[in-house]
Design a protein around this motif. Structure first.
Motif, PDB file in Angstrom:
ATOM      1  N   LYS B 114       0.881  -1.034  -0.055  1.00 22.86           N
ATOM      2  CA  LYS B 114      -0.022   0.093   0.029  1.00 22.86           C
ATOM      3  C   LYS B 114       0.860   1.194  -0.023  1.00 22.86           C
ATOM      4  N   PRO B 115       0.606   2.197  -0.969  1.00 25.64           N
ATOM      5  CA  PRO B 115       1.467   3.323  -0.807  1.00 25.64           C
ATOM      6  C   PRO B 115       0.980   4.215   0.087  1.00 25.64           C
ATOM      7  N   PHE B 116       1.840   4.794   0.777  1.00 25.11           N
ATOM      8  CA  PHE B 116       1.654   5.580   1.949  1.00 25.11           C
ATOM      9  C   PHE B 116       2.110   7.036   1.438  1.00 25.11           C
ATOM     10  N   SER B 117       1.449   7.895   1.868  1.00 23.97           N
ATOM     11  CA  SER B 117       1.355   9.419   1.517  1.00 23.97           C
ATOM     12  C   SER B 117       1.459  10.291   2.796  1.00 23.97           C
ATOM     13  N   VAL B 118       2.798  11.081   2.947  1.00 27.79           N
ATOM     14  CA  VAL B 118       2.721  11.787   3.978  1.00 27.79           C
ATOM     15  C   VAL B 118       1.781  12.953   3.809  1.00 27.79           C
ATOM     16  N   ILE B 145       6.779   6.815  10.543  1.00 24.13           N
ATOM     17  CA  ILE B 145       7.483   5.917  11.320  1.00 24.13           C
ATOM     18  C   ILE B 145       6.802   4.665  11.444  1.00 24.13           C
ATOM     19  N   ARG B 146       5.421   4.926  11.785  1.00 24.81           N
ATOM     20  CA  ARG B 146       4.731   3.769  11.919  1.00 24.81           C
ATOM     21  C   ARG B 146       4.447   2.836  10.844  1.00 24.81           C
ATOM     22  N   SER B 147       4.444   3.468   9.811  1.00 22.76           N
ATOM     23  CA  SER B 147       4.054   2.641   8.470  1.00 22.76           C
ATOM     24  C   SER B 147       5.495   2.302   7.806  1.00 22.76           C
ATOM     25  N   THR B 151      14.716  -1.209   9.002  1.00 23.89           N
ATOM     26  CA  THR B 151      15.013  -2.051  10.012  1.00 23.89           C
ATOM     27  C   THR B 151      16.211  -1.254  10.714  1.00 23.89           C
ATOM     28  N   THR B 152      16.681  -0.375  10.430  1.00 19.75           N
ATOM     29  CA  THR B 152      17.833   0.233  11.322  1.00 19.75           C
ATOM     30  C   THR B 152      17.373   1.606  11.391  1.00 19.75           C
ATOM     31  N   MET B 153      18.057   2.360  12.368  1.00 12.30           N
ATOM     32  CA  MET B 153      17.641   3.848  12.596  1.00 12.30           C
ATOM     33  C   MET B 153      18.159   4.716  11.495  1.00 12.30           C
ATOM     34  N   MET B 154      19.252   4.302  10.739  1.00 10.90           N
ATOM     35  CA  MET B 154      19.680   5.214   9.675  1.00 10.90           C
ATOM     36  C   MET B 154      18.421   5.116   8.517  1.00 10.90           C
ATOM     37  N   GLU B 155      18.071   3.919   8.255  1.00 14.70           N
ATOM     38  CA  GLU B 155      17.141   3.631   7.281  1.00 14.70           C
ATOM     39  C   GLU B 155      15.659   4.722   7.601  1.00 14.70           C
ATOM     40  N   LEU B 156      15.502   4.706   8.922  1.00 11.51           N
ATOM     41  CA  LEU B 156      14.347   5.274   9.324  1.00 11.51           C
ATOM     42  C   LEU B 156      14.533   6.807   9.249  1.00 11.51           C
ATOM     43  N   GLU B 157      15.754   7.166   9.639  1.00 15.32           N
ATOM     44  CA  GLU B 157      15.900   8.675   9.517  1.00 15.32           C
ATOM     45  C   GLU B 157      16.052   9.136   7.919  1.00 15.32           C
ATOM     46  N   ILE B 158      16.529   8.274   7.097  1.00 13.76           N
ATOM     47  CA  ILE B 158      16.527   8.719   5.755  1.00 13.76           C
ATOM     48  C   ILE B 158      14.825   8.820   5.126  1.00 13.76           C
ATOM     49  N   GLU B 159      14.223   7.826   5.663  1.00  8.73           N
ATOM     50  CA  GLU B 159      12.961   7.900   5.000  1.00  8.73           C
ATOM     51  C   GLU B 159      12.199   9.123   5.746  1.00  8.73           C
ATOM     52  N   LEU B 160      12.525   9.470   6.940  1.00  5.34           N
ATOM     53  CA  LEU B 160      11.607  10.478   7.710  1.00  5.34           C
ATOM     54  C   LEU B 160      12.530  11.943   7.060  1.00  5.34           C
ATOM     55  N   LYS B 161      13.452  11.735   6.428  1.00  4.64           N
ATOM     56  CA  LYS B 161      13.819  13.141   6.023  1.00  4.64           C
ATOM     57  C   LYS B 161      13.365  13.308   4.758  1.00  4.64           C
ATOM     58  N   LYS B 162      13.204  11.988   4.005  1.00  5.47           N
ATOM     59  CA  LYS B 162      12.511  12.449   2.654  1.00  5.47           C
ATOM     60  C   LYS B 162      11.176  12.861   3.001  1.00  5.47           C
ATOM     61  N   ASP B 200      13.095  -1.480  17.806  1.00  8.98           N
ATOM     62  CA  ASP B 200      11.504  -1.384  17.877  1.00  8.98           C
ATOM     63  C   ASP B 200      10.901  -0.482  19.029  1.00  8.98           C
ATOM     64  N   ALA B 201      11.864  -0.734  20.004  1.00 10.66           N
ATOM     65  CA  ALA B 201      11.548   0.258  21.226  1.00 10.66           C
ATOM     66  C   ALA B 201      11.696   1.623  20.862  1.00 10.66           C
ATOM     67  N   ALA B 202      12.831   1.860  20.334  1.00  8.44           N
ATOM     68  CA  ALA B 202      13.219   3.417  19.910  1.00  8.44           C
ATOM     69  C   ALA B 202      12.044   3.839  19.291  1.00  8.44           C
ATOM     70  N   LYS B 203      11.450   3.000  18.191  1.00  9.85           N
ATOM     71  CA  LYS B 203      10.433   3.381  17.124  1.00  9.85           C
ATOM     72  C   LYS B 203       9.238   3.769  17.960  1.00  9.85           C
ATOM     73  N   LEU B 204       8.919   2.861  18.942  1.00  9.85           N
ATOM     74  CA  LEU B 204       7.677   2.818  19.784  1.00  9.85           C
ATOM     75  C   LEU B 204       7.615   4.309  20.202  1.00  9.85           C
ATOM     76  N   ARG B 205       8.983   4.345  20.919  1.00 16.13           N
ATOM     77  CA  ARG B 205       9.085   5.635  21.780  1.00 16.13           C
ATOM     78  C   ARG B 205       8.997   7.109  20.855  1.00 16.13           C
ATOM     79  N   LEU B 206       9.478   6.813  19.605  1.00 15.23           N
ATOM     80  CA  LEU B 206       9.173   8.272  18.935  1.00 15.23           C
ATOM     81  C   LEU B 206       7.928   8.248  18.474  1.00 15.23           C
ATOM     82  N   ILE B 207       7.408   7.257  18.263  1.00 14.81           N
ATOM     83  CA  ILE B 207       5.806   7.378  17.820  1.00 14.81           C
ATOM     84  C   ILE B 207       4.804   8.047  19.074  1.00 14.81           C
ATOM     85  N   GLU B 208       5.525   7.326  20.107  1.00 13.75           N
ATOM     86  CA  GLU B 208       4.443   8.041  21.370  1.00 13.75           C
ATOM     87  C   GLU B 208       4.700   9.379  21.670  1.00 13.75           C
TER      88      GLU B 208
END
Lengths: 415, 423
Positions: B114-118, B145-147, B151-162, B200-208
Motif C-alpha cells: 500500500k502506498p503511503f503518502s505523508v 515511522i509507524r508505517s 530495520t535500522t535507525m539510519m534507514e528510518l532517518e532517511i525515510e523521515l528526512k524524505k 523497535d523500542a526506539a521506534k515506539l518511543r518516537l511514535i509515542e
C-alpha cells in the motif's frame, strides 16, 4: 496560633481603612507580619516548604484582598514565597536524600489540578519556561510528557526514606524555618535601607548646576536629592506642588532646610518650565512587569512634557515596589478614588449638590483619583537599589525576585 | 446590473436588517444648495441624488464599480460561495488539488504494497479543527515511522528526512509546518531515543512522543488562553486579523467566562480567513463585525486592542504573520492601541535559527517570500505585476505584549529567551 490570626486581622483592618498607606510602610508591615506567621507555623513531618507556602498564601490572600491597589503588599507576599522556595531548594540540594520530595511534590500538585483556571495557567507557563531554559529545545518533547504521563505519588518514595532519616529531617525542618526567617529579616532590612542604596547613586546622575524637576513628595526622591547635596553638588530643584494633596510644599520645605535651591511651581506650570529642566526625577507607587509605572496623579503629564522636550524621565523606587503583574487597564483597575475633601471644603459646592432635583443624582461630581499610569515608553531610566535599569529590563529583575508559580497568590482549594 | 464585491454582500445583509444608513443621510445630498454643500464624492451626479434608494449601499462605490467594471459576476459568485462555504473547516486551499498529484509522485515513502503518502496523512491531520499545522506535521511524520519497514535507525532517518522534505516542499509558505518538521527531525536524530538497544523500542518511543506533541500543543493553547483572557475587559472592542486558533481560543475562553466584548474581524483577503473567524465567533454568540482589510484605519478609533496570531516569532521579538499584520500594527501604534500577539512557543522560530544561524529580519524583504496566488477574479493584463507575498514581518516596537505558553512576554523578553536558547 490565635495570636497570629489576631495580628493578621488587625493588619487587614488597617489596610482596609487605609490606616497604613504608602508602599514603604505597607511593605515593611507585611514582611514583619509574614515573619511572625512563619515563626508560629507548626512544621509537619514531610513537605515543610509546602506547609509554609500554604500558610503564607492563606495570609497573603487576605492581605491582598484588603487593599488590592497597594501592590507592595502582594509583592512582599510573593517575595516571601520565593524565599521559601529558594531556601527549600538549597536545603534539599544539600541534603541529597530528600531531593525531589518537596520540590517535586509541588510540581505534581500543579499537574493534577491543571483544570483550575488562572493558577494553573501561570504554573504551566512556569513549567514550560523552566523546561525551555534547559539546554535545548527537545526538552519540549522530552520533559513535559514525562511529568504529565507519570505523576508519581510523591509520598511513596519519600516516606520510607523519610522515616529512616526522621532525626535528620527534624533538624533540617528547623533549619528550613530558621533560614527562611533569616532571609525575611534580610528582606526587611533591604526595605529599610533601600533609600540609602538608591541615594548612593545620586552623584552619578545629578551633575553640577543642573536643574531637576519633581512632582509631589517622595521620600526616595528627597533622600536622592539630599545625598547629591551632601556630596557638594550644587543644583536647583523645581518642585511641582502635586495638587490636591500639596505634598510638594512639604518637600520644598525639607529641601530648603538641607540647603538646596528650590522653586515651587504649580502643576499646571510644568509644561512652561520643562524647557529649562535637565532631568525629571520622580518617585513611584509601583513598577509593573512591562516597565510601566503607577505613580501619584499628575506624573503622566510630567512624563509627557519631558518626552516632548526630550528631558530624561527618571523613576527612583525600591525593589519592593517591583510588581510582577502586567497591568490590564491600569487607569481604572489599579486606581484609588480618594475622598473629595482634598479638592473642596465641605459645603463649598453645596448648592450644586442638590439631590432633590434630577432624579436624586446631583449634577456635580467630584472625582479624586490617586494614581496615574505612565507607559514604559515614557520612562528613560529606573533607579532601584540594584542600580539603573531600562524599562525593558524590568522582567529580568522580576525573574530574579519572584518565582513564576507565585504570580497568582491563591490557595488551592484542595489543600 | 450593478455588481458588488465580497464585502458588500455582507454589508448588504446587515443593512437589510437596519435600513437607516449613513450614506443616505439626506443632509449630505441637499439639492437646494449645491454650491454651499458640494457632493461628497465626485461620481455622484447632483441631478440624480438617489439613484438606488432601495438598498443602502454607497452611491459613490456603486458608480465607481460601474465605471471601472473591476467587479465581475464570477467574483460575486465566488464571494457568495465563500460566505456559504466557510462553515467547512479549512477548505479551499488553492494548492491542495495541484499538490495531490505531486504527493503521489514524491510523497510515497515506505515500500510494500500500500502506498503511503505523508501529504495525505498531513492533510488528514490538518483537517482536524483544533490541530495546529506544526502538530499535524509531527503527527504525519509519526505516521511515517509507524508505517515504515525500516530495520535500522539510519534507514528510518532517511525515510523521515524524505518525508519531511516532501512536506516542506509541498507548502513552502508555512513556517509552522517546517518548524514542526524540523523539530521532530531534530528530536529523532539527536535524542536519547537513539540510545535504545532495541530498534523497535526506539521506534515506539518516537511514535509515542510524536503523538504526545498534540497534547502539548493543546495544553499550550489553553495556557495562552488563560493568560490572554485577563486582558479582555467588559465592553471592549477587539480587532482581529487573520484566523489563528490561539486567538480563537482566547476569545472563546473570554466568552465562556461571560466577558462582554465585541470583535471586529478583517476580511483577510485573499483567503478570507476573517470570514471563517467571524463564523466561529458568531456561533459562540460574540458580536462580530466584518471589515474589509482597508477599513482598519477607519475603525481603529473604536478599537480597544488588536489581537493577532503569529506564523513565527523571530529573534528580534517581532512576528511573521499573515499579510496585513504590519499595517494594522502601524495603525494601532499610531493611535496608541495595544497590539497583543498570541503564539505557541514552538513557533518561536527555532528551526529557522538552526538552519540559517539567526533569523533577524531588518526589513520586509529579508524574509524568503511566501508566495500565494491571488485571485482578482478578472484576468490581469499582461505586464502587470502582482504582489503575491502571503506574509509580512512586524517589527517588535509595534507590538505590546506576546502571550505564549511561557507566560506573558514583552518583545524584548522573547529575544532574550531565544538568545539564551541558541547561544
Amino acid at each position: 496560633m490565635p495570636d497570629v490570626q489576631a495580628l493578621v486581622n488587625d493588619f487587614v483592618l488597617k489596610l482596609k481603612r487605609r490606616k497604613i498607606e504608602g508602599s514603604h510602610a505597607s511593605a515593611q508591615h507585611t514582611a514583619e507580619l509574614l515573619r511572625s506567621v512563619i515563626s508560629h507555623q507548626r512544621m509537619p513531618y514531610t513537605n515543610q516548604a509546602g506547609a509554609l507556602i500554604d500558610a503564607v498564601k492563606a495570609v497573603g490572600e487576605q492581605l491582598i484582598a484588603a487593599n488590592p491597589v497597594e501592590l507592595a503588599v502582594g509583592n512582599i507576599v510573593r517575595r516571601v514565597l520565593h524565599i521559601i522556595r529558594e531556601e527549600d531548594l538549597s536545603s534539599t540540594a544539600t541534603a541529597i536524600e530528600g531531593l525531589g520530595l518537596s520540590a517535586g511534590s509541588d510540581d505534581d500538585d500543579e499537574g493534577q489540578h491543571e483544570d483550575r483556571p488562572a493558577l494553573s495557567a501561570a504554573a504551566l507557563a512556569a513549567a514550560a519556561r523552566s523546561t525551555l531554559r534547559a539546554p535545548s529545545l527537545q526538552t519540549l518533547l522530552e520533559d513535559i510528557p514525562d511529568s504529565a504521563a507519570a505523576p508519581q505519588p510523591p509520598s511513596s518514595g519519600g516516606d520510607s526514606e523519610g522515616k529512616s532519616k526522621s532525626a535528620d529531617k527534624n533538624i533540617r525542618s528547623r533549619k528550613l524555618k530558621h533560614d527562611v526567617i533569616e532571609a525575611i529579616n534580610e528582606l526587611i532590612q533591604d526595605i529599610d535601607t533601600c533609600h540609602e542604596q538608591i541615594s548612593e547613586q545620586a552623584v552619578e546622575h545629578i551633575h553640577q548646576n543642573e536643574v531637576i524637576l519633581t512632582l509631589g513628595r517622595s521620600r526616595t526622591v528627597k533622600e536622592f536629592l539630599c545625598a547629591a547635596k551632601e556630596k557638594n553638588r550644587s543644583f536647583r530643584v523645581f518642585v511641582a506642588e502635586g495638587a490636591p494633596r500639596y505634598q510638594g510644599h512639604v518637600l520644598a520645605k525639607e529641601l530648603v532646610s538641607k540647603g538646596i535651591q528650590t522653586t515651587v511651581i504649580t502643576d499646571s506650570a510644568v509644561f512652561a518650565m520643562i524647557s529649562r529642566v535637565n532631568m525629571v526625577i520622580v518617585g513611584a507607587h509601583a513598577i509593573m512587569a512591562n516597565g510601566g509605572v503607577i505613580a501619584p496623579v499628575g506624573i503622566n503629564m510630567v512624563a509627557l512634557a519631558a518626552q516632548r522636550h526630550a528631558v530624561p524621565f527618571v523613576v527612583v523606587a525600591g525593589s519592593h515596589k517591583l510588581c510582577p503583574l502586567y497591568p490590564h487597564n491600569p487607569e481604572v483597575l489599579l486606581n484609588d478614588l480618594k475622598c473629595p475633601s482634598d479638592l473642596l471644603d465641605f459645603g463649598e459646592f453645596s448648592d450644586c449638590m442638590d439631590f432633590g432635583s434630577h432624579g436624586g443624582s446631583p449634577l456635580l461630581h467630584v472625582v479624586n483619583p490617586a494614581f496615574d499610569y505612565v507607559p514604559p515608553k515614557l520612562v528613560s531610566l529606573f533607579i532601584t537599589d540594584t542600580g539603573g535599569h531600562n524599562p525593558s529590563y524590568m522582567y529580568r529583575l522580576i525573574a530574579d525576585y519572584y518565582s513564576a508559580d507565585d504570580l497568582v497568590v491563591k490557595r488551592r482549594s484542595t489543600s | 446590473m450593478w455588481l458588488r464585491s465580497a464585502s458588500f454582500v455582507l454589508d448588504q445583509r446587515q443593512q437589510q436588517e437596519e435600513p437607516s444608513s449613513f450614506f443616505y443621510d439626506p443632509r449630505f445630498y441637499d439639492p437646494r444648495d449645491p454650491a454651499q454643500l458640494p457632493p461628497p464624492s465626485p461620481s455622484i451626479d447632483p441631478m440624480d441624488q438617489n439613484p438606488n434608494p432601495n438598498h443602502g449601499i454607497s452611491a459613490y462605490y456603486q458608480t465607481r464599480a460601474e465605471h471601472h467594471a473591476v467587479v465581475t459576476s464570477d467574483w460575486l459568485a465566488q464571494a457568495q460561495a465563500a460566505v456559504g462555504r466557510d462553515a467547512a473547516p479549512s477548505s479551499g486551499r488553492p494548492t491542495a488539488a495541484a499538490s495531490s498529484s505531486s504527493a503521489a509522485r514524491t510523497g510515497s515513502v515506505g515500500g510494500g504494497g500500500k502506498p503511503f503518502s505523508v501529504i495525505d496523512e498531513f492533510n488528514y491531520w490538518r483537517k482536524k479543527p483544533d490541530l495546529a499545522e506544526a502538530v499535524a506535521a509531527i503527527m504525519a511524520l509519526a505516521a511515517v515511522i509507524r508505517s515504515s519497514e525500516a530495520t535500522t535507525m539510519m534507514e528510518l532517518e532517511i525515510e523521515l528526512k524524505k518525508a519531511s522534505d516532501t512536506l516542506k516542499s509541498w507548502d513552502t509558505t508555512s513556517i509552522s509546518l517546517s518548524a514542526g518538521c524540523d523539530l521532530f527531525m531534530r528530536y529523532v536524530t539527536r535524542t536519547s531515543a537513539l540510545e535504545y538497544e532495541d530498534f523497535d523500542a526506539a521506534k515506539l518511543r518516537l511514535i509515542e512522543r510524536g503523538e504526545k506533541f498534540g497534547e502539548i500543543s493543546l495544553k499550550a493553547r489553553r495556557t495562552i488562553a488563560m493568560l490572554g483572557q485577563d486582558f479582555i475587559f467588559d465592553g471592549c472592542t477587539i480587532l482581529v486579523h487573520g484566523f489563528s486558533r490561539v486567538v480563537l481560543e482566547v476569545l472563546k475562553l473570554a466568552a465562556s467566562n461571560r466577558k462582554l466584548f465585541r470583535v471586529l474581524c478583517t476580511e483577510g483577503r485573499p483567503d478570507r480567513t476573517g470570514l471563517r473567524l467571524s463564523n466561529e465567533l458568531a456561533a459562540l454568540g460574540v458580536p462580530v463585525k466584518l471589515l474589509i482589510d482597508s477599513a482598519v484605519a477607519y475603525t481603529m478609533d473604536e478599537v480597544d486592542m488588536v489581537f493577532v496570531g503569529a506564523d513565527g516569532v523571530v529573534e528580534s521579538g517581532g512576528i511573521i504573520n499573515m499579510m496585513g499584520t504590519y499595517q494594522i500594527a502601524l495603525v494601532a501604534h499610531s493611535m496608541n492601541k495595544p497590539v497583543y500577539v498570541a503564539a505557541e512557543s514552538y513557533k518561536n522560530d527555532s528551526c529557522e535559527l538552526l538552519q540559517f544561524a539567526r533569523l533577524y529580519p531588518l526589513d520586509q524583504k529579508d524574509l524568503a517570500p511566501a508566495l500565494r496566488s491571488i485571485d482578482f477574479g478578472v484576468p490581469i493584463p499582461s505586464g502587470v505585476e502582482v504582489e503575491t507575498s502571503a506574509r509580512d514581518y512586524t517589527p517588535p516596537q509595534y507590538l505590546t505584549l506576546l502571550f505564549t505558553d511561557l507566560g506573558v512576554l514583552t518583545p524584548s523578553v522573547v529575544s532574550d529567551e531565544l538568545i539564551q536558547l541558541y547561544l
